[in-house]
Design a protein around this motif. Structure first.
Motif, mmCIF file in Angstrom:
data_model
loop_
_atom_site.group_PDB
_atom_site.id
_atom_site.type_symbol
_atom_site.label_atom_id
_atom_site.label_comp_id
_atom_site.label_asym_id
_atom_site.label_seq_id
_atom_site.Cartn_x
_atom_site.Cartn_y
_atom_site.Cartn_z
ATOM 1 N N ALA A 67 59.144 68.392 93.585
ATOM 2 C CA ALA A 67 60.139 68.481 92.513
ATOM 3 C C ALA A 67 60.295 67.126 91.829
ATOM 4 N N GLU A 68 60.301 66.063 92.637
ATOM 5 C CA GLU A 68 60.387 64.706 92.089
ATOM 6 C C GLU A 68 59.216 64.439 91.152
ATOM 7 N N LEU A 69 58.022 64.826 91.565
ATOM 8 C CA LEU A 69 56.829 64.642 90.743
ATOM 9 C C LEU A 69 56.961 65.367 89.415
ATOM 10 N N PHE A 70 57.411 66.618 89.437
ATOM 11 C CA PHE A 70 57.532 67.390 88.206
ATOM 12 C C PHE A 70 58.528 66.742 87.230
ATOM 13 N N LEU A 71 59.601 66.149 87.756
ATOM 14 C CA LEU A 71 60.578 65.485 86.885
ATOM 15 C C LEU A 71 59.964 64.265 86.210
ATOM 16 N N PHE A 72 59.187 63.491 86.960
ATOM 17 C CA PHE A 72 58.496 62.355 86.370
ATOM 18 C C PHE A 72 57.522 62.804 85.288
ATOM 19 N N GLU A 73 56.791 63.873 85.555
ATOM 20 C CA GLU A 73 55.808 64.352 84.580
ATOM 21 C C GLU A 73 56.486 64.927 83.336
ATOM 22 N N ALA A 74 57.640 65.557 83.513
ATOM 23 C CA ALA A 74 58.385 66.075 82.355
ATOM 24 C C ALA A 74 58.825 64.924 81.459
ATOM 25 N N SER A 75 59.325 63.865 82.073
ATOM 26 C CA SER A 75 59.717 62.682 81.301
ATOM 27 C C SER A 75 58.511 62.100 80.569
ATOM 28 N N ARG A 76 57.378 62.046 81.250
ATOM 29 C CA ARG A 76 56.151 61.471 80.665
ATOM 30 C C ARG A 76 55.651 62.302 79.481
ATOM 31 N N ALA A 77 55.651 63.606 79.618
ATOM 32 C CA ALA A 77 55.179 64.468 78.527
ATOM 33 C C ALA A 77 56.030 64.276 77.281
ATOM 34 N N GLU A 78 57.335 64.166 77.478
ATOM 35 C CA GLU A 78 58.246 63.952 76.354
ATOM 36 C C GLU A 78 58.006 62.584 75.715
#
Length: 213
Positions: A67-78
């Motif tokens: 879940a932590e990884l997905f949050l980082f990737e969501a921030s990165r995509a944005e």
């Protein structure tokens, strides 16, 4: 091969390595030469990214590694879509306080998520965009701990994510050096135990060479 190198530089390293100081010094020097420069940080720099940053670093909620990884990737995509891609189109200098390498180190090596999984998600989130140059500020673990202690004594709040990773400083340092050895053409390993001015001089020399300034 691109005719013009992307003016995209990331700064990496363990906590206390001096990334923030060096990024600010470089920004000032570039702006003194009339260049347009933006600073970005991960997670953060967009409205969504900053909300996720607060959630990851200061929330009492505990996240599983995935879940932590997905949050980082969501921030990165944005960050890629809202800031990095548009600024690249304007030939702006982009200085990043951490990027995909941090995710490979912290969520991969430290948290134990397979690197292949992270690499695939990084590729998806960034649309294949990578820094032209990654400056790895390397310091011994003893120096890192000393700087963290000194810095945190001046902070009003506790960064829970940082405190968690501080227990793995030796692992983090080794992981960064391993990543750098795999991509020597992109990484510049800089021993960061000198004064900020001395380190900034070495950073500028490298950037001047890579970007032919």
């Amino acid at each position: 091969m691109e005719s013009v190198k992307r003016r995209f530089i990331s700064f990496e390293g363990s906590e206390g390595c001096g990334k923030t100081t060096q990024i600010r010094l470089l920004k000032k020097r570039l702006e003194e030469r009339g260049q347009k420069v933006i600073l970005v940080r991960e997670p953060g720099s967009t409205p969504l990214g900053e909300r996720l940053r607060r959630l990851l670093k200061h929330s009492a909620i505990g996240f599983c590694p995935l879940a932590e990884l997905f949050l980082f990737e969501a921030s990165r995509a944005e960050l890629i879509k809202k800031i990095i891609e548009p600024e690249m189109a304007q030939n702006t200098w982009i200085l990043a306080d951490r990027f995909t390498d941090s995710t490979l180190v912290y969520q991969g090596i430290v948290r134990g998520i397979p690197l292949k999984t992270i690499e695939e998600l990084n590729q998806l989130a960034t649309a294949g965009i990578q820094p032209t140059l990654t400056i790895l500020l390397d310091i011994p673990v003893t120096s890192s701990r000393f700087r963290i202690k000194k810095r945190d004594g001046q902070k009003p709040s506790i960064d829970k994510l940082q405190a968690d990773f501080e227990r793995s400083l030796e692992m983090v340092r080794k992981a960064y050096l391993e990543l750098a050895s795999r991509e020597p053409e992109r990484f510049y390993i800089l021993e960061a135990t000198g004064s900020p001015k001395e380190i900034a001089t070495l950073v500028w020399e490298k950037i001047s060479h890579v970007f032919e300034l």
